[in-house]
Scaffold this motif. Structure first.
Motif, mmCIF file in Angstrom:
data_model
loop_
_atom_site.group_PDB
_atom_site.id
_atom_site.type_symbol
_atom_site.label_atom_id
_atom_site.label_comp_id
_atom_site.label_asym_id
_atom_site.label_seq_id
_atom_site.Cartn_x
_atom_site.Cartn_y
_atom_site.Cartn_z
ATOM 1 N N ASP A 19 5.731 11.536 7.381
ATOM 2 C CA ASP A 19 6.930 12.325 7.677
ATOM 3 C C ASP A 19 6.749 13.260 8.868
ATOM 4 O O ASP A 19 7.701 13.919 9.293
ATOM 5 C CB ASP A 19 7.326 13.156 6.447
ATOM 6 C CG ASP A 19 7.773 12.300 5.280
ATOM 7 O OD1 ASP A 19 8.161 11.140 5.504
ATOM 8 O OD2 ASP A 19 7.712 12.782 4.127
ATOM 9 N N SER A 20 5.523 13.336 9.385
ATOM 10 C CA SER A 20 5.213 14.263 10.475
ATOM 11 C C SER A 20 5.415 13.589 11.826
ATOM 12 O O SER A 20 5.601 12.362 11.898
ATOM 13 C CB SER A 20 3.756 14.734 10.351
ATOM 14 O OG SER A 20 2.869 13.718 10.816
ATOM 15 N N PRO A 21 5.349 14.336 12.911
ATOM 16 C CA PRO A 21 5.483 13.725 14.242
ATOM 17 C C PRO A 21 4.232 12.990 14.706
ATOM 18 O O PRO A 21 4.248 12.357 15.768
ATOM 19 C CB PRO A 21 5.767 14.937 15.147
ATOM 20 C CG PRO A 21 5.173 16.100 14.432
ATOM 21 C CD PRO A 21 5.326 15.813 12.976
ATOM 22 N N ASP A 22 3.163 13.063 13.921
ATOM 23 C CA ASP A 22 1.925 12.412 14.324
ATOM 24 C C ASP A 22 1.910 10.940 13.916
ATOM 25 O O ASP A 22 2.746 10.487 13.138
ATOM 26 C CB ASP A 22 0.736 13.161 13.720
ATOM 27 C CG ASP A 22 0.647 14.589 14.237
ATOM 28 O OD1 ASP A 22 0.648 14.774 15.468
ATOM 29 O OD2 ASP A 22 0.602 15.529 13.412
ATOM 30 N N ASP A 23 0.940 10.190 14.450
ATOM 31 C CA ASP A 23 0.879 8.747 14.247
ATOM 32 C C ASP A 23 -0.285 8.378 13.334
ATOM 33 O O ASP A 23 -1.452 8.637 13.675
ATOM 34 C CB ASP A 23 0.700 8.025 15.594
ATOM 35 C CG ASP A 23 1.891 8.224 16.527
ATOM 36 O OD1 ASP A 23 3.024 8.321 16.009
ATOM 37 O OD2 ASP A 23 1.684 8.285 17.747
ATOM 38 N N VAL A 24 0.027 7.783 12.183
ATOM 39 C CA VAL A 24 -1.024 7.236 11.321
ATOM 40 C C VAL A 24 -1.336 5.835 11.836
ATOM 41 O O VAL A 24 -0.514 4.924 11.737
ATOM 42 C CB VAL A 24 -0.571 7.191 9.844
ATOM 43 C CG1 VAL A 24 -1.690 6.611 8.976
ATOM 44 C CG2 VAL A 24 -0.171 8.580 9.356
ATOM 45 N N ILE A 25 -2.524 5.669 12.407
ATOM 46 C CA ILE A 25 -2.864 4.410 13.074
ATOM 47 C C ILE A 25 -3.676 3.474 12.184
ATOM 48 O O ILE A 25 -3.935 2.336 12.559
ATOM 49 C CB ILE A 25 -3.630 4.691 14.382
ATOM 50 C CG1 ILE A 25 -4.887 5.529 14.098
ATOM 51 C CG2 ILE A 25 -2.718 5.387 15.397
ATOM 52 C CD1 ILE A 25 -5.796 5.708 15.296
ATOM 53 N N GLY A 26 -4.064 3.956 11.011
ATOM 54 C CA GLY A 26 -4.813 3.112 10.083
ATOM 55 C C GLY A 26 -5.058 3.839 8.781
ATOM 56 O O GLY A 26 -5.149 5.067 8.754
ATOM 57 N N VAL A 27 -5.138 3.069 7.696
ATOM 58 C CA VAL A 27 -5.398 3.626 6.366
ATOM 59 C C VAL A 27 -6.601 2.910 5.766
ATOM 60 O O VAL A 27 -6.646 1.670 5.727
ATOM 61 C CB VAL A 27 -4.169 3.468 5.449
ATOM 62 C CG1 VAL A 27 -4.512 3.829 4.004
ATOM 63 C CG2 VAL A 27 -3.022 4.330 5.949
ATOM 64 N N VAL A 28 -7.567 3.698 5.302
ATOM 65 C CA VAL A 28 -8.770 3.153 4.673
ATOM 66 C C VAL A 28 -8.748 3.548 3.198
ATOM 67 O O VAL A 28 -8.595 4.724 2.866
ATOM 68 C CB VAL A 28 -10.050 3.702 5.339
ATOM 69 C CG1 VAL A 28 -11.287 3.064 4.721
ATOM 70 C CG2 VAL A 28 -10.020 3.476 6.848
#
Length: 313
Positions: A25-34
């Protein structure tokens, strides 16, 4: 306006889901989930994805489930993702130093206590079991130790007398997501000041064992009240009556000096079981007889013979 951060998220169980959602929901980018690999669960031993994976899949995120994070292969994965920041929430394994330190902003963690109190695997349960009037979450900068890194952003939350480990788990999970979003925004603005933990105030919260649930009725009613709530839902508090195990829930302290031996049932009616302790009485309002579901005491009394004078051991 600062540029969006490239974030790798590491987490596995339900507790971590609100934190991942806060990042989405934030302006940042989640580029991967471990997250941890899928595990077999239930009577059918069906392979089940962890809750964090389910949210990541729904969001269309790249997912990584290594059996080990201490390999060159996993480190290469992190290098290729090239995150600015890593966020770890109940991932389930200790991260190697080179992984922790790779992002330019390091790695931060959402921990379910007010550090340095309750480092370890079961901070929420121990806070309730010990009768603490408040607990909280701490956003911390991770280092190689077990929850020993600098404190970045702590948030307190009261513990009510009706709270259990289960209810606090849900509350702190949600609070963790909100605290994480605030902490990252402050981190981007340069407003977070790392504070070293005071080792003299540190305490530990080891994983619970099933046998810790066996109640000693010679303890004080207030102590038992906290223990039962902190052990709910797992491993749950229990005792034996006529060689059958009974699990106890929803306790209430009754401030009246007990005259019977500890563990003795003084009253059994629709209000619950009134049980003698070392000091006052403890009323148990919900119970789970062996082989049956958790139920109000009244329902149990309709089917089982439990009478005043019976004694739990």
């Amino acid at each position: 306006m600062t540029a969006p951060l490239r974030i790798v998220f590491m987490g596995t169980p339900d507790f971590a889901v609100p934190s991942l959602q806060a990042l989405l929901d934030s302006p940042d980018d989640v580029i991967g989930v471990v997250c941890q690999p899928d595990r077999k669960k239930g009577r059918g031993r069906k392979l089940m994805p962890p809750p964090v994976k389910q949210l990541a899949e729904a969001a269309g995120l790249p997912i990584f489930q290594p059996e080990s994070i201490k390999t060159d292969e996993f480190f290469t994965t992190i290098e290729q993702l090239n995150p600015d920041l890593m966020v770890v929430v109940a991932y389930g394994k200790i991260l190697p130093s080179r992984v922790l330190r790779y992002p330019r902003l390091g790695t931060i963690n959402v921990h379910g206590s007010l550090l340095p109190k309750y480092r370890g695997a079961a901070p929420i349960q121990w806070a309730v079991m010990n009768g603490d009037p408040e607990t909280g979450v701490t956003i911390m900068q991770m280092d190689e130790g077990m929850d020993t890194g600098d404190i970045l952003y702590p948030v307190k939350l009261p513990v009510t007398r009706e709270d259990t480990a289960g209810t606090m788990f849900d509350k702190l999970s949600e609070l963790g997501g909100k605290a994480l979003a605030t902490a990252i925004e402050q981190l981007k603005q340069g407003n977070l000041t790392p504070v070293p933990q005071d080792e003299a105030q540190a305490s530990h919260a080891p994983m619970l064992k099933k046998e810790q649930g066996h109640l000693d009725w010679s303890l004080q009613a207030e102590t038992l009240h906290s223990l039962i709530r902190g052990l709910d839902p797992w491993p749950s508090a229990y005792g034996f009556l006529n060689d059958k195990r009974f699990r106890f829930f929803s306790p209430e302290v009754v401030n009246k000096q007990a005259t019977e031996p500890p563990g003795t049932i003084a009253l059994a009616d629709s209000s619950g079981l009134l049980i003698a302790t070392a000091t006052d009485y403890l009323r148990i309002r919900e119970i789970q007889p062996e082989g049956k579901k958790r139920m109000p005491v009244q329902d149990c009394l309709n089917g089982l013979r439990i009478t005043p004078g019976d004694q739990f051991v």
